[in-house]
Motif scaffolding. Structure first.
Motif, PDB file in Angstrom:
ATOM      1  N   ASP A 112     -51.448  -9.080 -46.460  1.00 51.28           N
ATOM      2  CA  ASP A 112     -50.067  -8.895 -45.981  1.00 51.28           C
ATOM      3  C   ASP A 112     -49.269 -10.205 -46.075  1.00 51.28           C
ATOM      4  O   ASP A 112     -48.118 -10.206 -46.505  1.00 51.28           O
ATOM      5  CB  ASP A 112     -50.063  -8.382 -44.535  1.00 51.28           C
ATOM      6  CG  ASP A 112     -50.405  -6.895 -44.476  1.00 51.28           C
ATOM      7  OD1 ASP A 112     -50.643  -6.304 -45.538  1.00 51.28           O
ATOM      8  OD2 ASP A 112     -50.438  -6.331 -43.365  1.00 51.28           O
ATOM      9  N   PHE A 132     -39.326  -8.577 -47.820  1.00 53.65           N
ATOM     10  CA  PHE A 132     -39.303  -8.003 -46.464  1.00 53.65           C
ATOM     11  C   PHE A 132     -39.612  -9.106 -45.465  1.00 53.65           C
ATOM     12  O   PHE A 132     -40.220 -10.126 -45.802  1.00 53.65           O
ATOM     13  CB  PHE A 132     -40.272  -6.823 -46.339  1.00 53.65           C
ATOM     14  CG  PHE A 132     -41.693  -7.124 -46.713  1.00 53.65           C
ATOM     15  CD1 PHE A 132     -42.109  -7.015 -48.016  1.00 53.65           C
ATOM     16  CD2 PHE A 132     -42.593  -7.518 -45.751  1.00 53.65           C
ATOM     17  CE1 PHE A 132     -43.416  -7.296 -48.373  1.00 53.65           C
ATOM     18  CE2 PHE A 132     -43.916  -7.801 -46.091  1.00 53.65           C
ATOM     19  CZ  PHE A 132     -44.321  -7.687 -47.406  1.00 53.65           C
ATOM     20  N   GLY A 133     -39.188  -8.884 -44.218  1.00 53.58           N
ATOM     21  CA  GLY A 133     -39.304  -9.935 -43.222  1.00 53.58           C
ATOM     22  C   GLY A 133     -40.737 -10.118 -42.717  1.00 53.58           C
ATOM     23  O   GLY A 133     -41.544  -9.192 -42.788  1.00 53.58           O
ATOM     24  N   GLU A 135     -41.522 -10.281 -39.791  1.00 52.50           N
ATOM     25  CA  GLU A 135     -41.607  -9.392 -38.624  1.00 52.50           C
ATOM     26  C   GLU A 135     -42.439  -8.141 -38.948  1.00 52.50           C
ATOM     27  O   GLU A 135     -43.216  -7.666 -38.110  1.00 52.50           O
ATOM     28  CB  GLU A 135     -40.169  -9.009 -38.215  1.00 52.50           C
ATOM     29  CG  GLU A 135     -40.039  -7.962 -37.132  1.00 52.50           C
ATOM     30  CD  GLU A 135     -40.623  -8.402 -35.803  1.00 52.50           C
ATOM     31  OE1 GLU A 135     -40.783  -9.608 -35.589  1.00 52.50           O
ATOM     32  OE2 GLU A 135     -40.944  -7.494 -34.996  1.00 52.50           O
ATOM     33  N   VAL A 136     -42.272  -7.634 -40.171  1.00 53.87           N
ATOM     34  CA  VAL A 136     -43.009  -6.440 -40.598  1.00 53.87           C
ATOM     35  C   VAL A 136     -44.514  -6.734 -40.592  1.00 53.87           C
ATOM     36  O   VAL A 136     -45.312  -5.957 -40.068  1.00 53.87           O
ATOM     37  CB  VAL A 136     -42.552  -5.990 -42.017  1.00 53.87           C
ATOM     38  CG1 VAL A 136     -43.316  -4.768 -42.485  1.00 53.87           C
ATOM     39  CG2 VAL A 136     -41.065  -5.705 -42.029  1.00 53.87           C
ATOM     40  N   SER A 139     -45.719  -7.237 -36.866  1.00 52.85           N
ATOM     41  CA  SER A 139     -45.783  -6.019 -36.046  1.00 52.85           C
ATOM     42  C   SER A 139     -46.764  -4.986 -36.595  1.00 52.85           C
ATOM     43  O   SER A 139     -47.225  -4.122 -35.861  1.00 52.85           O
ATOM     44  CB  SER A 139     -44.395  -5.398 -35.916  1.00 52.85           C
ATOM     45  OG  SER A 139     -43.968  -4.971 -37.186  1.00 52.85           O
ATOM     46  N   HIS A 140     -47.092  -5.072 -37.895  1.00 52.08           N
ATOM     47  CA  HIS A 140     -47.976  -4.072 -38.499  1.00 52.08           C
ATOM     48  C   HIS A 140     -49.449  -4.420 -38.384  1.00 52.08           C
ATOM     49  O   HIS A 140     -50.294  -3.546 -38.552  1.00 52.08           O
ATOM     50  CB  HIS A 140     -47.631  -3.883 -39.987  1.00 52.08           C
ATOM     51  CG  HIS A 140     -46.481  -2.954 -40.210  1.00 52.08           C
ATOM     52  ND1 HIS A 140     -46.188  -2.407 -41.427  1.00 52.08           N
ATOM     53  CD2 HIS A 140     -45.552  -2.473 -39.351  1.00 52.08           C
ATOM     54  CE1 HIS A 140     -45.128  -1.639 -41.313  1.00 52.08           C
ATOM     55  NE2 HIS A 140     -44.717  -1.673 -40.068  1.00 52.08           N
TER      56      HIS A 140
END
Lengths: 176, 265
Positions: A112, A132-133, A135-136, A139-140
Motif C-alpha cells: 500500500d 490518492f491520499g 489517508e486512504v 485508514s485501510h
C-alpha cells in the motif's frame, strides 16, 4: 503445466476479487486475493513459481485498478522477493500461521505504501494522472488486514489443491 | 558465496529487468495489445462470478439496510406524489413550448454525442475511486470527458489508452467539477468526499439551496456538457459564519455497481 495452473488460479482469484469481494467492503477496504496468493506462494518450501505469480498478479492488478502502470508489478515483485529472502534466511519454510499473519501484515503495509508513493512520484514528474491520499492507506490498513486474514486460509486451500493436482499429474506421467 | 551470485537473486534480477522493460514499453504505448488481452480474457469468468455472487450480495445488503429501505420507501412515496403533480405542470409547459417553437420556426437543439462503454472493473482494491471501461482513444474518448450513467454524472476520464480508459468517480476526493443549482442558477463546485459521497461547495452564503433542489453541471469546462444531473441537495454542512456554503449531494447512482456508462464525445 505448473505455470498454466497458477495462471488459471490467478484468473479465478482476480474474478472473485473484481466480481464479488470488491462489492463487500469493511470501512471502505477490501481484500486483495492476489496478494494473499503471492504471500503464500513465496512462503512455499518446494521450488515455487513465486516470481511468476508476483509478475502476473501485478500485471493484472495494474490493468484492473487503472493506477499508474508498474504500481503493482514492482511492489508485488519486491514484496515476493523480500518474503522469499526472509523465509530462506530468518524464519523457516514450514507454514507457521503465526509468522504468516506477521508476513501478511508487513506485505499489505509495504504494498500500500509503495503504490501510494509510486503514484505520488508519477504525478509529481507528470507521468501519471492520478494519485490518492495517504489517508486512504492509513485508514485501510487494519480493515484490509482483518479481511485478508479471514480469507487467507481459503486461498491456502485453493493453492494446496492446485499443488496436489500438479503432483498427481507428475506422478501419473512418471508411472506411464 | 556472495548473495548476488545466488540463483534466487539471479531470478529476481531477470524478473526486475523484465518488469522495468514492460513499464518502458507501456510508456511508449507498445504494451496496448497485452493490456487489451489482460482486460478482456478474464471477463467471462468475472461475469459468471458477479452473476453468481449477486443474489448472495443483495440478500445480505437487504437485511443490513432494511430499516433505511423502509424509511426511504416512505420518503419516495411522498416524492412520487409531488413528481406526478410536477409532471402534469410540465406536460402543460411542453405543449405550450411546442406551440411557441412552431410559431417561431425553431430548430431542435443538437443532442450531445455519447459513446456507450462496458465497465471492466470498479475500484477492485478500494484504494481509489476509479473504474476501468472498455472504451479508449480509438472510440473517441478523451481525458477530461464526462461519464454518465442513467442520465447522472458519475465521473470523468482521467486516462485514455487506445481501447480502455480510467474513470475518476465523482465520489472520489480528487474529483471536482463546475456545477449549478438548476432552479436558481447559483454556481458552485461539486467535489467527491472521502467516505461520504458528494459535496456541493463554494456556494455563496446568499444563495438559496433548499433540500431536494437538483444540481446540474454548469458546462464551464468544454468536455463536461451543460445540464447533466449530478444529484439533489441534501444537508447543509457549513455554518452561517463560513465564507462559502457547503452541502451534501444525494445521487441515486450506486457507484460500486456500475455495469454500463456513457462517455461524452
Amino acid at each position: 503445466m505448473k505455470y498454466l495452473a497458477y495462471f488459471l488460479l490467478i484468473v479465478l482469484l482476480l474474478a472473485l476479487n473484481v466480481g464479488f469481494f470488491a462489492h463487500i467492503t469493511i470501512r471502505g477496504a477490501t481484500v486483495d486475493l492476489l496478494l494473499l496468493l503471492t504471500v503464500l506462494v513465496s512462503l512455499q518450501k518446494e521450488f515455487s513459481p513465486y516470481l511468476f505469480v508476483a509478475v502476473v498478479s501485478g500485471l493484472f492488478l495494474d490493468c484492473y485498478t487503472g493506477l499508474f502502470f508498474g504500481s503493482f508489478l514492482l511492489s508485488f515483485l519486491l514484496a515476493s522477493f523480500l518474503i522469499r529472502l526472509i523465509a530462506q534466511q530468518v524464519v523457516m519454510y514450514e507454514l507457521n500461521w503465526k509468522y504468516v499473519f506477521l508476513v501478511l501484515a508487513g506485505a499489505i503495509f509495504f504494498i500500500d505504501v509503495f503504490v501510494w508513493g509510486y503514484n505520488v512520484a508519477a504525478v509529481h514528474y507528470n507521468l501519471g494522472t492520478f494519485e490518492f491520499g495517504f489517508e486512504v492507506v492509513r485508514s485501510h490498513f487494519i480493515p484490509e488486514f482483518v479481511y485478508s486474514a479471514a480469507l487467507l486460509y481459503p486461498v491456502y486451500i485453493l493453492m494446496t489443491a492446485v499443488n496436489v493436482g500438479l503432483l498427481e499429474l507428475e506422478r501419473n506421467r512418471k508411472f506411464r | 558465496m556472495r548473495f548476488i551470485y545466488t540463483k534466487t537473486f539471479a531470478a529476481f534480477f531477470i524478473a526486475l529487468v523484465l518488469v522495468v522493460g514492460m513499464i518502458f514499453l507501456n510508456s511508449k504505448g507498445w504494451l496496448q495489445p497485452l493490456r487489451t488481452v489482460i482486460l478482456q480474457t478474464p471477463r467471462p469468468v468475472i461475469y459468471i462470478v458477479a452473476q453468481v455472487g449477486k443474489p448472495t450480495q443483495s440478500f445480505f445488503s437487504t437485511i443490513y439496510n432494511l430499516r433505511s429501505i423502509t424509511k426511504e420507501n416512505n420518503h419516495l412515496t411522498a416524492e412520487l406524489f409531488a413528481a406526478q403533480q410536477q409532471l402534469v405542470d410540465l406536460d402543460q409547459l411542453r405543449r405550450e413550448n411546442e406551440a411557441l417553437r412552431n410559431e417561431l420556426d425553431f430548430k431542435q437543439n443538437t443532442t450531445q454525442n455519447y459513446q456507450s462503454c462496458s465497465v471492466l472493473s470498479v475500484n477492485p482494491l478500494g484504494l481509489t475511486g476509479t473504474l476501468v471501461i472498455n472504451c479508449g482513444s480509438a472510440q473517441g474518448v478523451q481525458p477530461g470527458a464526462a461519464v454518465v450513467s442513467q442520465g447522472y454524472l458519475v465521473g470523468k476520464i482521467i486516462y485514455a489508452a487506445k481501447t480502455s480508459s480510467t474513470v475518476l468517480l465523482a465520489t472520489d476526493s480528487k474529483f471536482s467539477a463546475d456545477a449549478r443549482i438548476s432552479k436558481t442558477g447559483a454556481s458552485g463546485i461539486v467535489r467527491g468526499s472521502f467516505g461520504s459521497g458528494l459535496l456541493l461547495d463554494q456556494l455563496s452564503q446568499s444563495d438559496v439551496s433548499d433540500k431536494g433542489m437538483l444540481v446540474v453541471t454548469a458546462g464551464i469546462s468544454e468536455q463536461i456538457p451543460k445540464n447533466i444531473i449530478i444529484g439533489q441537495i441534501g444537508d447543509i454542512l457549513s455554518g452561517p459564519n463560513d465564507l462559502f456554503k457547503k452541502t451534501t449531494l444525494i445521487s441515486p447512482i450506486d457507484f460500486g455497481n456500475l455495469e454500463f456508462v456513457f462517455v461524452a464525445k
